[in-house]
Design a protein around this motif. Structure first.
Motif, PDB file in Angstrom:
ATOM      1  N   PHE A   6      -5.963   0.393   4.104  1.00 10.90           N
ATOM      2  CA  PHE A   6      -5.950  -1.389   4.047  1.00 10.90           C
ATOM      3  C   PHE A   6      -4.667  -0.940   2.537  1.00 10.90           C
ATOM      4  N   GLY A   9       1.861  -0.129   4.117  1.00 10.28           N
ATOM      5  CA  GLY A   9       3.038   0.661   3.887  1.00 10.28           C
ATOM      6  C   GLY A   9       4.041   1.179   3.662  1.00 10.28           C
ATOM      7  N   LEU A  11       2.858   4.116   1.460  1.00  8.61           N
ATOM      8  CA  LEU A  11       2.208   5.255   0.853  1.00  8.61           C
ATOM      9  C   LEU A  11       0.991   5.181   2.493  1.00  8.61           C
ATOM     10  N   THR A  71      -4.509   0.960  -0.282  1.00  5.52           N
ATOM     11  CA  THR A  71      -2.922   1.672  -0.423  1.00  5.52           C
ATOM     12  C   THR A  71      -2.117  -0.027  -0.605  1.00  5.52           C
ATOM     13  N   ASP A  76      -2.491  -6.552  -5.696  1.00  6.73           N
ATOM     14  CA  ASP A  76      -3.266  -7.000  -3.649  1.00  6.73           C
ATOM     15  C   ASP A  76      -4.200  -6.530  -3.631  1.00  6.73           C
ATOM     16  N   ASP A  83     -11.489  -9.205   1.467  1.00 10.32           N
ATOM     17  CA  ASP A  83     -10.966  -8.975   3.390  1.00 10.32           C
ATOM     18  C   ASP A  83     -12.177  -7.893   3.696  1.00 10.32           C
ATOM     19  N   LEU A  95      -6.412   4.665  -3.651  1.00  8.99           N
ATOM     20  CA  LEU A  95      -4.811   5.764  -3.915  1.00  8.99           C
ATOM     21  C   LEU A  95      -4.098   5.006  -4.895  1.00  8.99           C
ATOM     22  N   ASN A  97      -1.625   3.599  -7.833  1.00  9.24           N
ATOM     23  CA  ASN A  97      -1.086   3.194  -9.455  1.00  9.24           C
ATOM     24  C   ASN A  97      -1.933   2.159  -9.934  1.00  9.24           C
ATOM     25  N   HIS A 120       2.036  12.739  -3.248  1.00 11.38           N
ATOM     26  CA  HIS A 120       2.676  12.800  -2.198  1.00 11.38           C
ATOM     27  C   HIS A 120       3.645  11.236  -2.429  1.00 11.38           C
ATOM     28  N   GLY A 121       5.252  11.505  -2.051  1.00  4.97           N
ATOM     29  CA  GLY A 121       6.023  10.355  -1.766  1.00  4.97           C
ATOM     30  C   GLY A 121       6.540   9.805  -0.964  1.00  4.97           C
ATOM     31  N   ALA A 122       6.521   8.870  -0.256  1.00  7.30           N
ATOM     32  CA  ALA A 122       6.503   7.905   0.872  1.00  7.30           C
ATOM     33  C   ALA A 122       7.751   6.473   0.583  1.00  7.30           C
ATOM     34  N   GLU A 271       4.363  -3.810 -10.756  1.00  5.32           N
ATOM     35  CA  GLU A 271       3.099  -3.543 -11.037  1.00  5.32           C
ATOM     36  C   GLU A 271       2.543  -3.437 -12.091  1.00  5.32           C
TER      37      GLU A 271
HETATM   38  N1  NAD Z   1       5.272   5.636  -2.176  1.00  2.00           N
HETATM   39  C1  NAD Z   1       4.827   6.176  -2.715  1.00  2.00           C
HETATM   40  O1  NAD Z   1       5.134   7.245  -2.200  1.00  2.00           O
HETATM   41  C2  NAD Z   1       3.613   5.932  -3.881  1.00  2.00           C
HETATM   42  C3  NAD Z   1       2.665   6.950  -4.036  1.00  2.00           C
HETATM   43  C4  NAD Z   1       1.873   7.224  -5.294  1.00  2.00           C
HETATM   44  C5  NAD Z   1       1.429   5.942  -5.409  1.00  2.00           C
HETATM   45  N2  NAD Z   1       1.455   4.759  -5.166  1.00  2.00           N
HETATM   46  C6  NAD Z   1       1.233   3.503  -4.792  1.00  2.00           C
HETATM   47  O2  NAD Z   1       0.393   3.300  -4.190  1.00  2.00           O
HETATM   48  C7  NAD Z   1       0.168   1.880  -3.487  1.00  2.00           C
HETATM   49  C8  NAD Z   1       1.296   1.191  -2.620  1.00  2.00           C
HETATM   50  O3  NAD Z   1       2.492   1.701  -2.837  1.00  2.00           O
HETATM   51  P1  NAD Z   1       3.338   1.233  -1.640  1.00  2.00           P
HETATM   52  O4  NAD Z   1       4.628   2.508  -2.283  1.00  2.00           O
HETATM   53  O5  NAD Z   1       2.981   2.180  -0.254  1.00  2.00           O
HETATM   54  O6  NAD Z   1       3.164   0.591  -1.515  1.00  2.00           O
HETATM   55  P2  NAD Z   1       3.852  -0.403  -0.373  1.00  2.00           P
HETATM   56  O7  NAD Z   1       4.475  -2.301  -1.182  1.00  2.00           O
HETATM   57  O8  NAD Z   1       5.016  -0.180   0.324  1.00  2.00           O
HETATM   58  O9  NAD Z   1       3.022  -0.753   0.847  1.00  2.00           O
HETATM   59  C9  NAD Z   1       1.677  -1.972   0.756  1.00  2.00           C
HETATM   60  C10 NAD Z   1       1.407  -2.764   1.604  1.00  2.00           C
HETATM   61  O10 NAD Z   1       0.509  -3.378   1.822  1.00  2.00           O
HETATM   62  C11 NAD Z   1       0.432  -4.572   2.677  1.00  2.00           C
HETATM   63  N3  NAD Z   1      -0.463  -5.408   2.229  1.00  2.00           N
HETATM   64  C12 NAD Z   1      -1.090  -5.653   1.009  1.00  2.00           C
HETATM   65  N4  NAD Z   1      -2.291  -6.639   1.425  1.00  2.00           N
HETATM   66  C13 NAD Z   1      -2.585  -6.845   2.269  1.00  2.00           C
HETATM   67  C14 NAD Z   1      -2.925  -7.769   2.880  1.00  2.00           C
HETATM   68  N5  NAD Z   1      -3.644  -8.549   2.720  1.00  2.00           N
HETATM   69  N6  NAD Z   1      -2.637  -6.988   4.811  1.00  2.00           N
HETATM   70  C15 NAD Z   1      -2.568  -6.529   4.822  1.00  2.00           C
HETATM   71  N7  NAD Z   1      -1.334  -5.742   4.474  1.00  2.00           N
HETATM   72  C16 NAD Z   1      -1.316  -5.501   3.022  1.00  2.00           C
HETATM   73  C17 NAD Z   1       2.310  -5.381   2.462  1.00  2.00           C
HETATM   74  O11 NAD Z   1       2.649  -5.845   2.936  1.00  2.00           O
HETATM   75  C18 NAD Z   1       2.572  -3.921   2.048  1.00  2.00           C
HETATM   76  O12 NAD Z   1       3.374  -3.261   3.463  1.00  2.00           O
HETATM   77  C19 NAD Z   1       0.555   1.325  -5.288  1.00  2.00           C
HETATM   78  O13 NAD Z   1      -0.455   0.856  -6.125  1.00  2.00           O
HETATM   79  C20 NAD Z   1       1.628   2.542  -5.620  1.00  2.00           C
HETATM   80  O14 NAD Z   1       1.687   2.810  -7.210  1.00  2.00           O
HETATM   81  C21 NAD Z   1       2.630   4.879  -3.891  1.00  2.00           C
END
Ligand code: NAD
Ligand code: PAF
Length: 310
Positions: A6, A9, A11, A71, A76, A83, A95, A97, A120-122, A271
């Motif tokens: 869910f 994006g 991660l 994620t 959100d 949902d 997972l 932050n 992990h980083g993405a 955040e």
């Molecule tokens: N990106 C990283 O490397 C990483 C690493 C560790 C932790 N995190 C943590 O993970 C979480 C996500 O980070 P991210 O970088 O992937 O964020 P992101 O914004 O790239 O991804 C979140 C996704 O969720 C989607 N979304 C939100 N609500 C939705 C809904 N109701 N229906 C459908 N899609 C929905 C958004 O459109 C977005 O694409 C954060 O808390 C972040 O701090 C990220």
């Protein structure tokens, strides 16, 4: 296992692509990423390059799954829980932050909640393509509704939700462990994010500069305040240890622009509420102040209000 991601994006898409090698994965995300993934599949670049073809949808309601991996960004989480509550999900693991995600999920869902954190980083580089920017690991732990992690000795260590989640990740070759003291890890990660994220965002600096020059003392104090609030919440975190960990992470990721700096630079909501904001608020509930976190939260929220993103 049937696994819903869910929040596909950065991660979520990486984890979805990895988990797809061993499980039946459905990504819940938004267009154009979802439509592109449907048409051309999901491509992973960076640390490793491969293609995956998980199912994907923009509708997160009415889904059935053994596990939902949450994620979305922390702001959100409540909508994600709403949902997910319309479907039938065996367990949910966050997972994300920040602090408070598990409480929000537990308030909206009947199923077991598993807390988690990942190194992990993405980064979603374009629709349908996710860059794996750093290989890391996943740690998960059972979450009780009262907020305490589950310290009860497990009779059968393979038969609790967190162990099942870790095993499902390992089945897809993702380094994952179940940690009975997951709250400690979440607070320790919070201290790192509280020290690095708002300062890099407001000062527009890369991670490596936070503990150098005029911002260093404030980064130390932000981490120390998190340790004090954690201790008041019953989690034994040492101020010097978390500041040292934040310095080590800043050094390891010296060239990175933190997620909050990237959000702010792109004019997106941050955040901050689940990082500095929650520290100041919980300190207040315990009857003391966390002034550095309070100020950093106010400054970032002030920017968000001015930019019209909150
Ligand atoms: N990106 C990283 O490397 C990483 C690493 C560790 C932790 N995190 C943590 O993970 C979480 C996500 O980070 P991210 O970088 O992937 O964020 P992101 O914004 O790239 O991804 C979140 C996704 O969720 C989607 N979304 C939100 N609500 C939705 C809904 N109701 N229906 C459908 N899609 C929905 C958004 O459109 C977005 O694409 C954060 O808390 C972040 O701090 C990220
Ligand atoms: C560890 C961290 C601060 C590295 O950039 C990351 O969690 C981030 O950017 O949010």
């Amino acid at each position: 296992m049937r696994i819903v991601i869910f929040g596909a994006g950065s991660l979520g898409s990486l984890l979805g692509a990895l988990l797809d090698s061993a499980h039946d994965v459905v990504l819940v995300g938004r267009d154009p990423h979802v439509s592109t993934t449907r048409e051309r599949g999901l491509r992973v670049t960076g640390v490793d390059s491969f293609e995956a073809s998980p199912a994907s949808t923009t509708d997160g309601t009415g889904l059935d799954a053994d596990l939902a991996v949450v994620t979305v960004k922390s702001y959100d989480t409540a909508a994600a829980a709403r949902d997910l509550a319309t479907g039938d999900v065996g367990a949910v693991v966050s997972l994300q932050n920040g602090l408070g995600n598990e409480e929000t999920l537990a308030a909206g869902l009947e199923c077991p909640i598993v807390a988690g954190t990942t190194t992990h980083g993405a980064m979603l580089s374009e629709p349908g393509v996710v860059e794996w920017t750093g290989r890391g690991a996943v740690a998960v732990g059972n979450w009780r509704v009262d907020g305490a992690s589950d310290h009860t000795p497990q009779v059968d260590a393979t038969d609790d939700p967190a162990s099942r989640v870790a095993a499902a990740f390992r089945a897809a070759s993702i380094d994952a462990e179940s940690d009975p003291d997951i709250r400690h890890r979440l607070w320790a990660k919070l201290a790192v994010n509280a020290a690095i994220n708002p300062i890099t965002a407001l000062a527009r600096i890369r991670n490596g500069r936070v503990f150098e020059g005029p911002t260093a003392a404030y980064a130390e104090r932000a981490a120390a305040e998190v340790a004090r609030v954690a201790r008041a919440d019953g989690v034994g975190l040492d101020a010097d240890a978390v500041a040292a960990e934040a310095r080590a992470v800043a050094r390891r990721t010296a060239d990175n622009r933190s997620s909050m700096l990237q959000d702010l630079a792109a004019g997106r909501r941050t955040e901050i509420d689940a990082i500095s904001g929650v520290v100041a608020e919980r300190a207040d509930e315990h009857g003391f102040e966390a002034p550095v976190n309070g100020l950093l939260a106010a400054l970032v929220r002030g920017w968000e209000a001015g930019a019209g993103v909150r």
